[in-house]
Design an enzyme around this catalytic site. Structure first.
Site, PDB file in Angstrom:
ATOM      1  N   GLN A   1       0.917  -1.000   0.042  1.00 60.92           N
ATOM      2  CA  GLN A   1      -0.087   0.007   0.028  1.00 60.92           C
ATOM      3  C   GLN A   1       0.954   1.187  -0.065  1.00 60.92           C
ATOM      4  O   GLN A   1       2.206   1.282  -0.037  1.00 60.92           O
ATOM      5  CB  GLN A   1      -0.903   0.149   1.204  1.00 60.92           C
ATOM      6  CG  GLN A   1      -0.040   0.048   2.467  1.00 60.92           C
ATOM      7  CD  GLN A   1      -0.676  -0.397   3.743  1.00 60.92           C
ATOM      8  OE1 GLN A   1      -2.147  -0.499   3.762  1.00 60.92           O
ATOM      9  NE2 GLN A   1      -0.314  -0.648   4.866  1.00 60.92           N
TER      10      GLN A   1
ATOM     11  N   HIS B   1     -11.664   5.315  18.496  1.00 59.26           N
ATOM     12  CA  HIS B   1     -10.844   4.258  19.171  1.00 59.26           C
ATOM     13  C   HIS B   1     -11.633   3.655  20.479  1.00 59.26           C
ATOM     14  O   HIS B   1     -11.660   2.607  20.815  1.00 59.26           O
ATOM     15  CB  HIS B   1      -9.435   4.159  19.314  1.00 59.26           C
ATOM     16  CG  HIS B   1      -8.565   4.310  17.837  1.00 59.26           C
ATOM     17  ND1 HIS B   1      -8.513   5.609  17.133  1.00 59.26           N
ATOM     18  CD2 HIS B   1      -8.421   3.379  17.183  1.00 59.26           C
ATOM     19  CE1 HIS B   1      -7.899   5.061  16.023  1.00 59.26           C
ATOM     20  NE2 HIS B   1      -7.894   3.790  16.069  1.00 59.26           N
TER      21      HIS B   1
ATOM     22  N   ASP C   1      -1.643   0.894  13.275  1.00 56.71           N
ATOM     23  CA  ASP C   1      -1.470   2.432  13.939  1.00 56.71           C
ATOM     24  C   ASP C   1      -0.943   2.167  15.299  1.00 56.71           C
ATOM     25  O   ASP C   1      -0.460   2.984  16.170  1.00 56.71           O
ATOM     26  CB  ASP C   1      -2.220   3.361  13.648  1.00 56.71           C
ATOM     27  CG  ASP C   1      -3.681   3.129  13.694  1.00 56.71           C
ATOM     28  OD1 ASP C   1      -3.993   2.452  14.978  1.00 56.71           O
ATOM     29  OD2 ASP C   1      -4.527   3.432  13.028  1.00 56.71           O
TER      30      ASP C   1
ATOM     31  N   GLU D   1      -1.120  -7.802  11.584  1.00 50.53           N
ATOM     32  CA  GLU D   1      -1.130  -6.738  10.402  1.00 50.53           C
ATOM     33  C   GLU D   1      -0.447  -7.201   9.289  1.00 50.53           C
ATOM     34  O   GLU D   1       0.937  -7.541   9.452  1.00 50.53           O
ATOM     35  CB  GLU D   1      -0.446  -5.393  11.153  1.00 50.53           C
ATOM     36  CG  GLU D   1      -0.027  -4.285  10.059  1.00 50.53           C
ATOM     37  CD  GLU D   1      -1.079  -3.700   9.206  1.00 50.53           C
ATOM     38  OE1 GLU D   1      -0.925  -3.435   8.212  1.00 50.53           O
ATOM     39  OE2 GLU D   1      -2.200  -3.472  10.223  1.00 50.53           O
TER      40      GLU D   1
ATOM     41  N   ASP E   1      -1.185 -11.982   6.221  1.00 47.01           N
ATOM     42  CA  ASP E   1      -2.659 -11.655   5.965  1.00 47.01           C
ATOM     43  C   ASP E   1      -3.747 -12.145   7.119  1.00 47.01           C
ATOM     44  O   ASP E   1      -3.510 -13.436   7.373  1.00 47.01           O
ATOM     45  CB  ASP E   1      -2.980 -12.144   4.385  1.00 47.01           C
ATOM     46  CG  ASP E   1      -4.393 -12.210   3.962  1.00 47.01           C
ATOM     47  OD1 ASP E   1      -4.703 -10.881   3.534  1.00 47.01           O
ATOM     48  OD2 ASP E   1      -5.198 -13.176   4.032  1.00 47.01           O
ATOM     49  N   ALA E   2      -4.616 -11.490   7.256  1.00 45.92           N
ATOM     50  CA  ALA E   2      -5.529 -11.796   8.452  1.00 45.92           C
ATOM     51  C   ALA E   2      -6.207 -13.194   7.889  1.00 45.92           C
ATOM     52  O   ALA E   2      -6.611 -13.972   8.749  1.00 45.92           O
ATOM     53  CB  ALA E   2      -6.337 -10.596   8.758  1.00 45.92           C
TER      54      ALA E   2
ATOM     55  N   ASP F   1     -10.122  -4.120  13.074  1.00 46.58           N
ATOM     56  CA  ASP F   1     -10.151  -2.910  12.735  1.00 46.58           C
ATOM     57  C   ASP F   1      -9.303  -2.786  11.354  1.00 46.58           C
ATOM     58  O   ASP F   1      -8.174  -2.402  11.255  1.00 46.58           O
ATOM     59  CB  ASP F   1      -9.329  -2.189  13.751  1.00 46.58           C
ATOM     60  CG  ASP F   1      -9.206  -0.630  13.463  1.00 46.58           C
ATOM     61  OD1 ASP F   1      -9.940  -0.134  12.945  1.00 46.58           O
ATOM     62  OD2 ASP F   1      -8.199  -0.067  14.228  1.00 46.58           O
TER      63      ASP F   1
END
Length: 508
Positions: A245, A280, A302, A322, A356-357, A374
């Protein structure tokens, strides 16, 4: 080696190189569209269908040029070098400043396709000029070289050009190669078939094209930075294009001393430091009202959701999955982000997994009391699978008895069909849900889906006071206006990702 054999080998080698260049142009347009627009399937369909159709038109249009095959071939390669080489920069500029990306893409794909299509008839004529042979044999030779060259281009683009040169510079490099290949073939093996003025003109044109593309290569970084800044309202203070990304941080200062740090992934806003706590707090604390010794976070690179989770002293372990390690590194080391996430990644209770989730869940070790999903909005094909029934079913499989899960679900005001589709998809995975929404000024009205095996009641049991949420505001958050309630939502699956179409329709 006899001259005619050498010329024939050189021509087939040129076919090989030109095919590689043509496929790189094609892949560049598809990849840029997936970066900027996000809908990879649609971008690929538009680019490929337009280019293939235009190739047929180009092949027909080249028939009258066979009498001047050598000169015409060089002219076609020069035009292809200019248009193909500058196509990525032109498309980026149209996206950043003119907001006419799709129209520009169609024009670029059509012109490049016509030029690529014109190559084969001209090369066939040149091949027959070297030595007459049966049409079927000549076609077999040309297409063999063409297809193998396409393999080279297809492999060179993701593994060499993109990581080494990037999108804009990679296409410029290929443009120079295209121009030189066309001239070299004609100059060394067919120069006697071109009048001297034409020969000199084509040599001069090649030098101009190569010089122009080289100059564009040297200016590419400055152009990209200028175009990128045009996409953001605030000054860019950090940016990187990773394997997965584009990550951008912007920062602005108000006359009252307030700093607004914003994170963008692929152009989409992830948070503003001015009001991220509202998002959050609403994401984390209702799900942690249940048991929460072991917590799983999918996304959240983040570290801001992690900050809220770690406020609970009885949280024993947090696993954060992540995809992009560069995002984790930024959140660990950038002073702007560490000030916001309070160095949450340094907590010994935190374990980070770069994966990768979707793939990770298939072999996830153990069960979790609370799961926080999230993830970025499902506006890309690669992300839509993370909002599917199959994904939520795998997530439910790692939820401990009595555990809770929460999913960020977009805006029930701006994208109500998407929001209720996510809710319906979670329910289709075997969980019961309690949707709720809060106001986050940077995003607008934003929604979440709380889920469990039994119908969950949104509640709060934080270890300390929250800035934006209490029992009364959370109770009110479960109420939706009549015009924003569910209306027979569909379920999104891997094979039918309706969430992707809804996102595209509702966020225009």
């Amino acid at each position: 080696m006899p001259r005619h054999r050498l010329a024939r080998a050189a021509l087939l080698a040129t076919v090989f190189v030109c095919a590689a260049c043509g496929l790189v142009y094609e892949l560049s347009l598809v990849t840029l569209g997936s970066y900027l627009i996000g809908d990879t399937a649609a971008q690929a369909s538009i680019t490929l269908s337009v280019m293939v159709c235009a190739m047929g038109v180009g092949a027909l249009a080249a028939k009258p040029l066979r009498r001047y095959a050598a000169a015409a071939f060089v002219a076609v390669e020069l035009a292809l070098a200019v248009i193909g080489g500058l196509s990525v920069a032109a498309l980026y500029a149209s996206f950043a400043w003119l907001n006419i990306y799709t129209g520009t893409l169609i024009v670029a794909a059509a012109v490049i396709g016509m030029l690529v299509g014109a190559e084969i008839p001209l090369l066939m004529e040149l091949l027959q000029q070297i030595r007459k042979q049966e049409a079927s044999s000549a076609v077999a030779d040309l297409f063999a070289a063409d297809y193998v060259g396409a393999l080279l281009g297809g492999l060179a683009f993701p593994f060499l050009l993109l990581p080494v040169f990037g999108q804009i510079r990679g296409s410029l490099v290929v443009g120079v190669v295209n121009a030189i290949a066309g001239l070299a073939l004609a100059f060394f093996f067919f120069r006697d078939r071109m009048p001297r003025p034409a020969r000199h003109s084509l040599i001069a044109a090649t030098l101009v094209v190569a010089s122009g593309l080289t100059g564009a290569y040297l200016y590419a970084d400055r152009f990209e930075a200028t175009a990128r800044q045009a996409l953001f309202a605030h000054p860019i203070v950090w940016q990187s294009r990773t394997q997965y990304q584009q990550i951008v941080l912007t920062e602005s200062f108000s006359p009252f001393g307030t700093t607004d740090t914003r994170l963008f992934l692929n152009g989409g806003l992830q948070f503003s430091s001015v009001d991220e706590y509202r998002y959050h707090e609403a994401l984390v604390h209702p799900v942690l009202a249940g048991t929460h010794r072991s917590v799983l976070v999918l996304g959240g690179g983040d570290g801001l959701a992690l900050r809220e989770i770690l406020r609970y002293p009885d949280v024993e372990a947090v696993t954060l999955v992540e995809l992009d390690p560069a995002m984790i590194e930024l959140a660990r080391t950038d002073e702007r982000l560490t000030a916001l996430n309070q160095h949450s990644f340094d907590d010994p209770r935190v374990r980070v997994v770069n994966a990768d989730a979707f793939a990770w869940l298939r072999g996830a070790p153990g069960l979790f009391d609370a799961i926080v999903v999230d993830l970025p909005d499902p506006d890309q094909t690669s992300v839509a699978k993370l909002y599917s029934q199959e994904f939520y079913a795998m997530t439910a499989n790692v939820l401990a008895p009595g555990g809770r899960m929460v999913v960020q679900a977009g805006s029930p005001f701006f994208a109500p069909r998407s929001f209720w589709t996510i809710d319906a998809t979670v329910r289709a995975a075997g969980l019961r849900t309690a949707p709720y929404h809060v106001d986050v000024p940077s995003f607008g009205d934003w929604g979440f889906v709380l889920a469990a095996t039994d119908t969950p009641t949104p509640a709060l049991h934080p270890p300390g006071p929250l800035r934006s949420l209490d029992d009364r505001t959370l109770a009110a958050a479960t109420v939706f206006a009549p015009d924003r309630r569910a209306t027979d939502p569909e379920v999104s699956t891997l094979m039918r990702p309706v969430i992707l179409d809804l996102q595209r329709q509702e966020w225009r």
